[in-house]
Write a protein that holds these residues in place. Structure first.
Motif, PDB file in Angstrom:
ATOM      1  N   LYS A 353       0.746  -1.227  -0.154  1.00 11.72           N
ATOM      2  CA  LYS A 353      -0.292   0.004  -0.166  1.00 11.72           C
ATOM      3  C   LYS A 353       0.628   1.302   0.172  1.00 11.72           C
ATOM      4  CE  LYS A 353      -3.700  -0.198   2.667  1.00 11.72           C
ATOM      5  NZ  LYS A 353      -4.585  -0.461   4.008  1.00 11.72           N
ATOM      6  N   GLU A 354       2.157   1.194   0.674  1.00  5.68           N
ATOM      7  CA  GLU A 354       3.035   2.246   0.612  1.00  5.68           C
ATOM      8  C   GLU A 354       3.736   2.552  -0.532  1.00  5.68           C
ATOM      9  OE1 GLU A 354       5.039   5.454   2.319  1.00  5.68           O
ATOM     10  OE2 GLU A 354       3.548   4.337   3.241  1.00  5.68           O
ATOM     11  N   TRP A 355       4.022   1.378  -1.473  1.00  5.77           N
ATOM     12  CA  TRP A 355       4.885   1.564  -2.590  1.00  5.77           C
ATOM     13  C   TRP A 355       4.182   1.140  -3.961  1.00  5.77           C
ATOM     14  CZ3 TRP A 355       9.338   3.905  -2.528  1.00  5.77           C
ATOM     15  CH2 TRP A 355       9.781   4.341  -1.385  1.00  5.77           C
ATOM     16  N   LEU A 356       3.217   0.456  -3.947  1.00  8.72           N
ATOM     17  CA  LEU A 356       2.536   0.110  -5.531  1.00  8.72           C
ATOM     18  C   LEU A 356       2.454   1.275  -6.240  1.00  8.72           C
ATOM     19  CD1 LEU A 356       0.359  -2.869  -4.893  1.00  8.72           C
ATOM     20  CD2 LEU A 356       2.412  -2.945  -6.198  1.00  8.72           C
ATOM     21  N   TRP A 357       1.765   2.273  -5.622  1.00 13.61           N
ATOM     22  CA  TRP A 357       1.307   3.521  -6.590  1.00 13.61           C
ATOM     23  C   TRP A 357       2.488   4.276  -6.842  1.00 13.61           C
ATOM     24  CZ3 TRP A 357       2.170   8.202  -4.132  1.00 13.61           C
ATOM     25  CH2 TRP A 357       2.478   8.296  -2.793  1.00 13.61           C
ATOM     26  N   ARG A 358       3.729   4.256  -6.367  1.00 14.09           N
ATOM     27  CA  ARG A 358       5.034   4.931  -6.758  1.00 14.09           C
ATOM     28  C   ARG A 358       5.949   4.369  -7.637  1.00 14.09           C
ATOM     29  NH1 ARG A 358       6.472   6.100  -0.419  1.00 14.09           N
ATOM     30  NH2 ARG A 358       8.231   7.100  -1.295  1.00 14.09           N
ATOM     31  N   GLU A 359       6.351   5.017  -8.642  1.00 13.12           N
ATOM     32  CA  GLU A 359       7.030   4.473  -9.951  1.00 13.12           C
ATOM     33  C   GLU A 359       8.485   4.197  -9.394  1.00 13.12           C
ATOM     34  OE1 GLU A 359       7.417   7.583 -12.854  1.00 13.12           O
ATOM     35  OE2 GLU A 359       5.157   7.238 -13.544  1.00 13.12           O
ATOM     36  N   GLU A 360       8.914   4.791  -8.118  1.00 17.64           N
ATOM     37  CA  GLU A 360      10.272   4.595  -7.746  1.00 17.64           C
ATOM     38  C   GLU A 360      10.152   3.107  -6.857  1.00 17.64           C
ATOM     39  OE1 GLU A 360       8.830   7.826  -4.710  1.00 17.64           O
ATOM     40  OE2 GLU A 360       8.407   7.114  -6.773  1.00 17.64           O
ATOM     41  N   GLY A 361       9.133   2.518  -6.687  1.00 21.27           N
ATOM     42  CA  GLY A 361       9.082   1.235  -5.903  1.00 21.27           C
ATOM     43  C   GLY A 361       9.233   0.102  -7.032  1.00 21.27           C
ATOM     44  N   THR A 362       9.832  -1.014  -6.459  1.00 25.25           N
ATOM     45  CA  THR A 362       9.780  -2.412  -7.241  1.00 25.25           C
ATOM     46  C   THR A 362       9.463  -3.597  -6.447  1.00 25.25           C
ATOM     47  OG1 THR A 362      11.814  -1.333  -8.626  1.00 25.25           O
ATOM     48  CG2 THR A 362      11.369  -3.743  -8.611  1.00 25.25           C
ATOM     49  N   VAL A 363       8.708  -4.338  -6.895  1.00 27.62           N
ATOM     50  CA  VAL A 363       8.265  -5.535  -6.239  1.00 27.62           C
ATOM     51  C   VAL A 363       8.916  -6.551  -7.048  1.00 27.62           C
ATOM     52  CG1 VAL A 363       6.104  -6.875  -5.447  1.00 27.62           C
ATOM     53  CG2 VAL A 363       5.869  -4.457  -5.628  1.00 27.62           C
ATOM     54  N   LEU A 364       9.385  -7.517  -6.230  1.00 24.52           N
ATOM     55  CA  LEU A 364      10.157  -8.893  -6.973  1.00 24.52           C
ATOM     56  C   LEU A 364       9.655  -9.730  -6.087  1.00 24.52           C
ATOM     57  CD1 LEU A 364      12.359  -9.923  -8.684  1.00 24.52           C
ATOM     58  CD2 LEU A 364      13.825  -9.882  -6.636  1.00 24.52           C
ATOM     59  N   LEU A 365       8.877 -10.716  -7.016  1.00 22.83           N
ATOM     60  CA  LEU A 365       8.023 -12.045  -6.772  1.00 22.83           C
ATOM     61  C   LEU A 365       9.077 -13.152  -6.686  1.00 22.83           C
ATOM     62  CD1 LEU A 365       4.560 -11.355  -8.444  1.00 22.83           C
ATOM     63  CD2 LEU A 365       5.355 -10.885  -6.045  1.00 22.83           C
ATOM     64  N   VAL A 366       9.436 -13.892  -5.878  1.00 21.30           N
ATOM     65  CA  VAL A 366      10.429 -14.874  -5.925  1.00 21.30           C
ATOM     66  C   VAL A 366       9.895 -16.365  -5.613  1.00 21.30           C
ATOM     67  CG1 VAL A 366      12.173 -13.400  -5.260  1.00 21.30           C
ATOM     68  CG2 VAL A 366      11.061 -14.585  -3.544  1.00 21.30           C
ATOM     69  N   GLY A 367       8.519 -16.632  -5.849  1.00 18.32           N
ATOM     70  CA  GLY A 367       7.968 -17.888  -5.802  1.00 18.32           C
ATOM     71  C   GLY A 367       6.765 -18.120  -6.365  1.00 18.32           C
ATOM     72  N   PHE A 368       5.952 -19.391  -6.300  1.00 16.67           N
ATOM     73  CA  PHE A 368       4.939 -19.600  -7.025  1.00 16.67           C
ATOM     74  C   PHE A 368       3.875 -18.635  -6.389  1.00 16.67           C
ATOM     75  CE2 PHE A 368       1.204 -21.972  -7.188  1.00 16.67           C
ATOM     76  CZ  PHE A 368       1.036 -22.463  -8.734  1.00 16.67           C
ATOM     77  N   GLN A 369       3.003 -18.361  -7.173  1.00 13.43           N
ATOM     78  CA  GLN A 369       1.880 -17.375  -7.107  1.00 13.43           C
ATOM     79  C   GLN A 369       0.588 -18.185  -7.337  1.00 13.43           C
ATOM     80  OE1 GLN A 369       2.615 -14.469  -5.109  1.00 13.43           O
ATOM     81  NE2 GLN A 369       4.645 -15.089  -5.455  1.00 13.43           N
ATOM     82  N   ALA A 370      -0.179 -18.538  -6.390  1.00 10.57           N
ATOM     83  CA  ALA A 370      -1.560 -19.477  -6.715  1.00 10.57           C
ATOM     84  C   ALA A 370      -2.531 -18.409  -6.984  1.00 10.57           C
ATOM     85  CB  ALA A 370      -1.882 -19.985  -5.236  1.00 10.57           C
ATOM     86  N   GLN A 371      -3.309 -19.133  -8.195  1.00  8.20           N
ATOM     87  CA  GLN A 371      -4.248 -18.434  -8.605  1.00  8.20           C
ATOM     88  C   GLN A 371      -5.315 -17.787  -7.617  1.00  8.20           C
ATOM     89  OE1 GLN A 371      -5.608 -16.490 -11.439  1.00  8.20           O
ATOM     90  NE2 GLN A 371      -5.009 -18.376 -12.817  1.00  8.20           N
ATOM     91  N   GLY A 372      -5.695 -16.592  -7.957  1.00  4.68           N
ATOM     92  CA  GLY A 372      -6.592 -15.890  -7.286  1.00  4.68           C
ATOM     93  C   GLY A 372      -6.091 -15.208  -5.950  1.00  4.68           C
ATOM     94  N   THR A 373      -4.625 -15.235  -5.658  1.00  7.49           N
ATOM     95  CA  THR A 373      -3.938 -14.406  -4.787  1.00  7.49           C
ATOM     96  C   THR A 373      -3.558 -12.991  -5.394  1.00  7.49           C
ATOM     97  OG1 THR A 373      -1.989 -15.456  -5.386  1.00  7.49           O
ATOM     98  CG2 THR A 373      -3.014 -16.512  -3.858  1.00  7.49           C
ATOM     99  N   LEU A 374      -3.068 -12.228  -4.382  1.00  8.52           N
ATOM    100  CA  LEU A 374      -2.737 -10.821  -4.842  1.00  8.52           C
ATOM    101  C   LEU A 374      -1.419 -10.863  -5.459  1.00  8.52           C
ATOM    102  CD1 LEU A 374      -2.912  -7.613  -4.859  1.00  8.52           C
ATOM    103  CD2 LEU A 374      -2.159  -7.678  -2.572  1.00  8.52           C
ATOM    104  N   GLY A 375      -0.443 -11.792  -5.059  1.00  2.00           N
ATOM    105  CA  GLY A 375       0.667 -11.967  -5.766  1.00  2.00           C
ATOM    106  C   GLY A 375       0.373 -12.198  -7.208  1.00  2.00           C
ATOM    107  N   ARG A 376      -0.637 -13.160  -7.631  1.00  2.00           N
ATOM    108  CA  ARG A 376      -0.718 -13.584  -8.744  1.00  2.00           C
ATOM    109  C   ARG A 376      -1.352 -12.763  -9.739  1.00  2.00           C
ATOM    110  NH1 ARG A 376      -1.025 -18.941 -10.633  1.00  2.00           N
ATOM    111  NH2 ARG A 376      -1.762 -19.160 -12.864  1.00  2.00           N
ATOM    112  N   ILE A 377      -2.306 -11.832  -9.078  1.00  5.52           N
ATOM    113  CA  ILE A 377      -2.814 -10.847  -9.833  1.00  5.52           C
ATOM    114  C   ILE A 377      -1.845  -9.771 -10.273  1.00  5.52           C
ATOM    115  CG2 ILE A 377      -4.557  -8.681  -9.544  1.00  5.52           C
ATOM    116  CD1 ILE A 377      -6.196 -10.723  -7.887  1.00  5.52           C
TER     117      ILE A 377
END
Length: 532
Positions: A353-377
């Motif tokens: 919530k603090e960083w998703l809306w900011r261009e200077e942020g990066t989110v690095l997903l490092v594992g399996f993201q199940a269907q329907g989870t926020l990570g998968r979305i």
């Protein structure tokens, strides 16, 4: 009649739970939480599809919550038998299960407050509490790898290293029913060849049945070494720092993956391949789990590197909520590793919530993201998401680096299965979404008869006969339709619709056009009738 029933991880990834029934004895292999869409997670609140007091023993493959997370509920609802697991698994569960109970208590309290403000009077109860988890812990019976252990009359088990997680095991089961001896092997979760802290998975040969995980059954990862994986992580961190600055968020499971990332990040900074930067491990569970890893460092690969990483001046563990929120005040580039790995709970949501809306942020997903989870979305490219009812634009970079997965890929799964030959009567493919399961079935058919590779449905039972496995009728209605497992559900559709409505209204040319959009929506609702 020997019977095996699949009460979880059937055409889906989570909720591992299998009942082996000899007639006089019932043994449960795993008892995990369902994760993914809200429809799947609601299964956690329902009654078990068996009587907990009818189970004589539980045998646990490893500590991950999708394998162990319903044990406190099982105990609260009547199970009083032993829970057999490796000592490291028992130690990890001693911190993970109370943490799970605490999270459920906290999230249910927040949900009930929101519902009260909305005029919804019915209060939701947590699946179980931290006290329930503590009660379950007293039933654990630690066992060693390699030796047979009698767990119930006519049933004995042997644990083999699964290479997935500290303490993880594939479990060989020998059951005697009416004088007939049957040997089964439950893979649990199998680790990949390049795991930093674990050795390669093992197992016996010449069993009757294998129950094999299929999480990455449709994935062939590129060949990777620890050095090349570390180089790819370096490149991702450099890109996040050089191009955007700000924060690099790494949603990560608190157990094992956090520790692996920590070792590699500290090594890269120590060698000068990465500039020095603070690494926040923002998870009380990760801190407690790390202490368990430290206590078992002699059992893991690269234990010395792990100890060095813990002593690094760059690493900062946060415990309290105040310490977690204080990270928001850091202005220079920093790395935040926070649970959960699929962005479904825990402190990672606050940081998103603090960083998703900011261009200077990066989110690095490092594992399996199940269907329907926020990570998968996020992984699938959403431009806006809802977190705890709040709409958030996604302007941060979303990146994936799947080389830290704790699961073997398709060639490795097939190689592990092939090494178990001869498999006399059949293989059950579980713990995977349907495309992954079917892809692994196709791959395994090169060395196994296709008719003996089975893909059980949720709550499906099989008679394990001298001639092989035969599906049998089960009592009671299905808890969930097959198409609801491993897929987006109506909750996901509703969230997407609400976001799309907001977009349509905002993008309308003027107030008159916005009113037209709203009238059309109102008309559609009125025409749909009282069911809505």
């Amino acid at each position: 009649m020997l019977r095996l029933t699949f009460h979880g991880a059937a055409l889906g990834v989570t909720g591992s739970c299998f009942v082996l029934d000899t007639g006089p004895v019932r043994v449960l292999i795993d008892c995990g939480l369902f994760q993914g869409s809200k429809t799947e997670k609601e299964l956690n609140y329902r009654a078990f599809p068996f009587r907990p007091e009818s189970i004589q023993a539980v045998v646990l493959t490893h500590a991950h919550i999708d394998h162990s997370g319903l044990l406190p509920k099982l105990v609260r609802e009547g199970f009083q038998g032993p829970i057999y697991a490796t000592r490291a698994t028992a130690d990890l569960c001693s911190v993970m299960l109370p943490d799970s109970g605490h999270i459920q208590e906290m999230e249910v309290e927040q949900l009930n407050r929101r519902n009260a403000r909305r005029g919804r009077a019915a209060a939701v109860e947590p699946i179980y509490t931290a006290d329930d988890a503590a009660e379950a812990q007293r039933l654990f019976k630690p066992v060693e790898l390699g030796g047979w252990v009698a767990v119930a009359d006519g049933v004995r088990v042997r644990f083999w290293n699964a290479g997935h997680l500290l303490g993880s095991a594939a479990i060989e089961v020998e059951a005697i029913e009416n004088g007939q001896r049957t040997r089964l092997l439950f893979s649990g979760d199998l680790g990949p060849a390049h795991k930093l802290l674990q050795s390669d998975p093992a197992g016996p040969q010449d069993v009757d049945y294998v129950v094999c995980e299929s999480t990455y059954g449709d994935t062939d990862r590129p060949e990777v070494t620890p050095a090349s994986r570390r180089a790819l992580l370096r490149d991702e961190v450099q890109a996040a720092r050089r191009t955007h600055g700000g924060a690099l968020l790494i949603p990560s499971f608190a157990v094992e993956r956090t520790q692996e990332l920590l070792v590699d990040l500290v090594a890269l900074m120590g060698s000068g391949e990465l500039p020095q930067a603070p690494i926040f491990i923002d998870s009380p569970l990760a801190g407690r789990a790390t202490a368990v890893f430290e206590a078992h460092a002699g059992e893991i690969e690269n234990g010395d590197a792990f100890r060095r990483a813990l002593s690094s001046r760059h690493v900062r563990f946060t415990d309290t909520v105040e310490q977690s929120k204080a990270i928001d005040r850091v202005r220079s580039f920093h790395i935040i590793i926070a649970a959960s790995g699929m962005c479904e709970a825990g402190r990672i949501r606050h940081h998103l919530k603090e960083w998703l809306w900011r261009e200077e942020g990066t989110v690095l997903l490092v594992g399996f993201q199940a269907q329907g989870t926020l990570g998968r979305i996020l992984q699938d490219g959403a431009s806006r998401v809802r977190i705890q009812g709040e709409e958030i634009d996604v302007r941060a970079r979303i990146r994936s680096l799947d080389l830290y997965s704790g699961h073997a890929d398709a060639p490795e799964l097939a190689a592990w299965l092939k090494a178990r030959l001869p498999i006399q009567k059949g293989v059950f493919l579980v713990h995977g979404e349907e495309p992954a399961i079917m892809a692994l079935k196709d791959r395994a058919s090169s060395f196994l008869p296709t008719g003996r590779i089975l893909t059980p449905r949720l709550d499906e039972s099989f008679a394990l006969t001298p001639d092989g496995a035969q599906s049998i009728e089960t009592a009671g209605p299905s808890r969930i339709r097959p198409e609801q497992i491993g897929h987006l559900d109506w909750h996901n559709d509703l969230s997407r619709l609400l976001l799309d409505i907001g977009d349509a209204v905002r993008q309308a040319a003027d107030e008159r056009a916005r009113r037209v959009v709203i009238r059309r929506l109102r008309r559609a609702l009125d025409e749909s009738g009282p069911a809505h």
